[in-house]
Motif scaffolding. Structure first.
Motif, PDB file in Angstrom:
ATOM      1  N   GLY A   1       0.812  -1.202   0.000  1.00  0.00           N
ATOM      2  CA  GLY A   1       0.000   0.000   0.000  1.00  0.00           C
ATOM      3  C   GLY A   1       0.844   1.250   0.000  1.00  0.00           C
ATOM      4  O   GLY A   1       0.591   2.153   0.789  1.00  0.00           O
ATOM      5  N   PHE A   2       1.865   1.302  -0.853  1.00  0.00           N
ATOM      6  CA  PHE A   2       2.704   2.498  -0.924  1.00  0.00           C
ATOM      7  C   PHE A   2       2.026   3.527  -1.813  1.00  0.00           C
ATOM      8  O   PHE A   2       1.560   3.226  -2.904  1.00  0.00           O
ATOM      9  N   LEU A   3       1.954   4.743  -1.327  1.00  0.00           N
ATOM     10  CA  LEU A   3       1.342   5.822  -2.081  1.00  0.00           C
ATOM     11  C   LEU A   3       2.327   6.978  -2.165  1.00  0.00           C
ATOM     12  O   LEU A   3       2.617   7.634  -1.160  1.00  0.00           O
ATOM     13  N   PRO A   4       2.884   7.230  -3.350  1.00  0.00           N
ATOM     14  CA  PRO A   4       3.821   8.342  -3.497  1.00  0.00           C
ATOM     15  C   PRO A   4       3.140   9.676  -3.202  1.00  0.00           C
ATOM     16  O   PRO A   4       1.926   9.826  -3.381  1.00  0.00           O
ATOM     17  N   ASN A   5       3.922  10.640  -2.767  1.00  0.00           N
ATOM     18  CA  ASN A   5       3.400  11.966  -2.458  1.00  0.00           C
ATOM     19  C   ASN A   5       2.670  12.561  -3.657  1.00  0.00           C
ATOM     20  O   ASN A   5       1.615  13.168  -3.503  1.00  0.00           O
ATOM     21  N   ARG A   6       3.203  12.391  -4.839  1.00  0.00           N
ATOM     22  CA  ARG A   6       2.571  12.956  -6.035  1.00  0.00           C
ATOM     23  C   ARG A   6       1.165  12.378  -6.240  1.00  0.00           C
ATOM     24  O   ARG A   6       0.241  13.080  -6.611  1.00  0.00           O
ATOM     25  N   ALA A   7       0.998  11.087  -5.956  1.00  0.00           N
ATOM     26  CA  ALA A   7      -0.336  10.472  -6.082  1.00  0.00           C
ATOM     27  C   ALA A   7      -1.296  11.075  -5.060  1.00  0.00           C
ATOM     28  O   ALA A   7      -2.460  11.340  -5.369  1.00  0.00           O
ATOM     29  N   ARG A   8      -0.820  11.298  -3.835  1.00  0.00           N
ATOM     30  CA  ARG A   8      -1.655  11.943  -2.815  1.00  0.00           C
ATOM     31  C   ARG A   8      -2.080  13.335  -3.265  1.00  0.00           C
ATOM     32  O   ARG A   8      -3.221  13.747  -3.087  1.00  0.00           O
ATOM     33  N   GLU A   9      -1.150  14.062  -3.882  1.00  0.00           N
ATOM     34  CA  GLU A   9      -1.467  15.406  -4.372  1.00  0.00           C
ATOM     35  C   GLU A   9      -2.514  15.353  -5.485  1.00  0.00           C
ATOM     36  O   GLU A   9      -3.430  16.177  -5.520  1.00  0.00           O
TER      37      GLU A   9
END
Length: 129
Positions: A44-52
């Protein structure tokens, strides 16, 4: 019942797709073969860019992920005898969360837009009409 869009799979891509289409006024149905949202073997890794990107779409997952997520600033991959280490800049960090939490949060956002879901529904073929 008639739907404008039928999405196969309630994972992150399906849930975000349904959320986006429902936000545009389309009546959406998600078909999911599992009996419920559960853990998957993938992480369940979510890169910062995806969160943005999610925030820009109106999906704020920070409160839910803060319950069981960890900040990921570096990682290591191992292939054979070779180790590769990556360190993210402070502004590029990612989030590591239980995949079930991530999937459930994204699905709840879609459901809040009126999306419907049917579990235990396997799609084997798609016909155009």
């Amino acid at each position: 019942m008639r739907y404008d869009c039928i999405i196969v799979g309630a994972g992150p891509a399906g849930a975000v797709c349904a959320y986006t289409l429902a936000s545009m006024g389309y009546k959406c149905l998600i078909l999911e073969k599992r009996p419920e949202i559960g853990e998957k073997i993938c992480g369940g890794f979510l890169p910062n860019r995806a969160r943005e990107y999610l925030l820009d779409m109106g999906i704020d997952i920070s409160e839910t992920l803060n319950k069981d997520a960890v900040k990921v600033q570096s990682c290591m991959t191992i292939k054979g005898e070779k180790k590769h280490c990556f360190t993210y800049a402070e502004e590029d960090f990612g989030i590591g969360a239980y995949r079930k939490t991530l999937d459930q949060t994204l699905l709840e956002n879609a459901l809040s837009k009126g999306v419907e879901i049917r579990f235990l529904t396997e799609v084997r073929m798609v016909n155009e009409t």
